[in-house]
Design a protein around this motif. Sequence first.
Motif, PDB file in Angstrom:
ATOM      1  N   LEU A 155      29.956  45.244 -15.917  1.00  0.00           N
ATOM      2  CA  LEU A 155      30.394  46.380 -15.104  1.00  0.00           C
ATOM      3  C   LEU A 155      31.613  46.029 -14.253  1.00  0.00           C
ATOM      4  O   LEU A 155      32.486  46.873 -14.026  1.00  0.00           O
ATOM      5  CB  LEU A 155      29.250  46.855 -14.210  1.00  0.00           C
ATOM      6  CG  LEU A 155      28.014  47.403 -14.940  1.00  0.00           C
ATOM      7  CD1 LEU A 155      26.927  47.769 -13.942  1.00  0.00           C
ATOM      8  CD2 LEU A 155      28.373  48.609 -15.789  1.00  0.00           C
ATOM      9  N   LEU A 156      31.685  44.788 -13.772  1.00  0.00           N
ATOM     10  CA  LEU A 156      32.836  44.373 -12.964  1.00  0.00           C
ATOM     11  C   LEU A 156      34.098  44.219 -13.795  1.00  0.00           C
ATOM     12  O   LEU A 156      35.210  44.306 -13.263  1.00  0.00           O
ATOM     13  CB  LEU A 156      32.526  43.059 -12.248  1.00  0.00           C
ATOM     14  CG  LEU A 156      31.536  43.125 -11.088  1.00  0.00           C
ATOM     15  CD1 LEU A 156      31.246  41.734 -10.563  1.00  0.00           C
ATOM     16  CD2 LEU A 156      32.065  44.005  -9.970  1.00  0.00           C
ATOM     17  N   SER A 157      33.939  43.967 -15.095  1.00  0.00           N
ATOM     18  CA  SER A 157      35.126  43.808 -15.941  1.00  0.00           C
ATOM     19  C   SER A 157      35.906  45.099 -16.091  1.00  0.00           C
ATOM     20  O   SER A 157      37.118  45.069 -16.320  1.00  0.00           O
ATOM     21  CB  SER A 157      34.709  43.287 -17.321  1.00  0.00           C
ATOM     22  OG  SER A 157      33.882  44.226 -17.980  1.00  0.00           O
ATOM     23  N   ILE A 158      35.250  46.241 -15.941  1.00  0.00           N
ATOM     24  CA  ILE A 158      35.955  47.531 -16.100  1.00  0.00           C
ATOM     25  C   ILE A 158      36.984  47.738 -14.999  1.00  0.00           C
ATOM     26  O   ILE A 158      38.168  47.975 -15.288  1.00  0.00           O
ATOM     27  CB  ILE A 158      34.929  48.679 -16.158  1.00  0.00           C
ATOM     28  CG1 ILE A 158      34.011  48.511 -17.367  1.00  0.00           C
ATOM     29  CG2 ILE A 158      35.642  50.032 -16.207  1.00  0.00           C
ATOM     30  CD1 ILE A 158      32.909  49.547 -17.446  1.00  0.00           C
ATOM     31  N   PRO A 159      36.619  47.637 -13.691  1.00  0.00           N
ATOM     32  CA  PRO A 159      37.683  47.780 -12.679  1.00  0.00           C
ATOM     33  C   PRO A 159      38.702  46.650 -12.716  1.00  0.00           C
ATOM     34  O   PRO A 159      39.875  46.853 -12.373  1.00  0.00           O
ATOM     35  CB  PRO A 159      36.909  47.797 -11.352  1.00  0.00           C
ATOM     36  CG  PRO A 159      35.603  47.170 -11.648  1.00  0.00           C
ATOM     37  CD  PRO A 159      35.298  47.526 -13.057  1.00  0.00           C
ATOM     38  N   LEU A 160      38.281  45.451 -13.138  1.00  0.00           N
ATOM     39  CA  LEU A 160      39.248  44.366 -13.244  1.00  0.00           C
ATOM     40  C   LEU A 160      40.313  44.673 -14.290  1.00  0.00           C
ATOM     41  O   LEU A 160      41.515  44.462 -14.070  1.00  0.00           O
ATOM     42  CB  LEU A 160      38.526  43.059 -13.594  1.00  0.00           C
ATOM     43  CG  LEU A 160      37.677  42.430 -12.489  1.00  0.00           C
ATOM     44  CD1 LEU A 160      36.944  41.210 -13.022  1.00  0.00           C
ATOM     45  CD2 LEU A 160      38.538  42.038 -11.305  1.00  0.00           C
ATOM     46  N   VAL A 161      39.879  45.177 -15.443  1.00  0.00           N
ATOM     47  CA  VAL A 161      40.839  45.502 -16.502  1.00  0.00           C
ATOM     48  C   VAL A 161      41.698  46.689 -16.110  1.00  0.00           C
ATOM     49  O   VAL A 161      42.907  46.717 -16.366  1.00  0.00           O
ATOM     50  CB  VAL A 161      40.077  45.770 -17.817  1.00  0.00           C
ATOM     51  CG1 VAL A 161      41.017  46.314 -18.881  1.00  0.00           C
ATOM     52  CG2 VAL A 161      39.401  44.503 -18.304  1.00  0.00           C
TER      53      VAL A 161
END
Length: 323
Positions: A286-292
């Motif tokens: 889930l954290l990878s989505i805002p990071l990307v």
Amino acid sequence: MLEFASSNWVIRALVLLLIFGVVAAVVLFVSSATSRRIQVVRELAALGGEGGAAQETLTRQRSEGAWARMVKRIEAAGFSLSDTAESEISKQLKAAGYISQSAPRVYTLVRLILIFALPGLWLVAAWLRPEPPTLWQLYVGSAVLMIMGAYLPNLFIRAKADRRRQEIVNGFPDSLDLMLVCVEAGLGLESSLDRVGRELATTHPRISEMLTETTLLMRAGASREDALRKLGDTAGVDEIKSFATLLIQSDKLGTSLATTLRVYSSEMREARRLRAEEKAHRLPVLLSIPLVVFMLPTMIGVIILPAIVMSIREVLPAMTGGS
């Protein structure tokens, strides 16, 4: 007519005064209901340890009585609020905690009110604008708000059912441990359910309400099997349905109730731990989505910006034949 009404300040003032009166009436109604609820809470808190379990039951009965009277008046006027899918609606409402017989008709009434109220407010707001919208805008806005009014109660019921189910599943292992302590201390099943229901009135009021209702059914003359099956149907949670079935089988076969509770409590705690681990493992994804979405473009821009500046200063002039 609309242009005259929008340009005349007297009519606009009257409309605004009418809206203010409606909002003031709603606020007055809500504040009076809240004050009555606070008074009931204080009265029940003075009764002792069983006030927490009785609080939710009595306040729910009062609110259900008001809605039920409203539904009866509307149906007495000749307007039927029954639905073709009333059984499915009743199942969803029971999962959300609304177990009254008039709950499906109240749900239909709320949907009808929202279907007409939301487009009505949109039309009033559009009428008060300096530039009135076109007929197509009015049609699309009203249609979208009607669809929202039809589906918002369903979304609310589903969200409340999910929250209620999550609260019950998270708190049920604690009730099993308390029930195990009561059984090992020598209490029977009915006495254990009653004691645990009173002890959990503050920490887990939903579980307390269900256990208290099961105890009252047993004391009223219902068999253990019927009362426990009623407990599983009222909860609407697979874990409690399995627990009720397990108690029924243990009662019929004569096995040890303490052993049954100990094993099932351990399984419930293990399942809760696995759910927590699953949520923890989902966090990196889930954290990878805002990071990307937010950080990766910024990092790419910071990295390639010097090369772009150098290309503009040196490569482009060389390609165009400049100095």
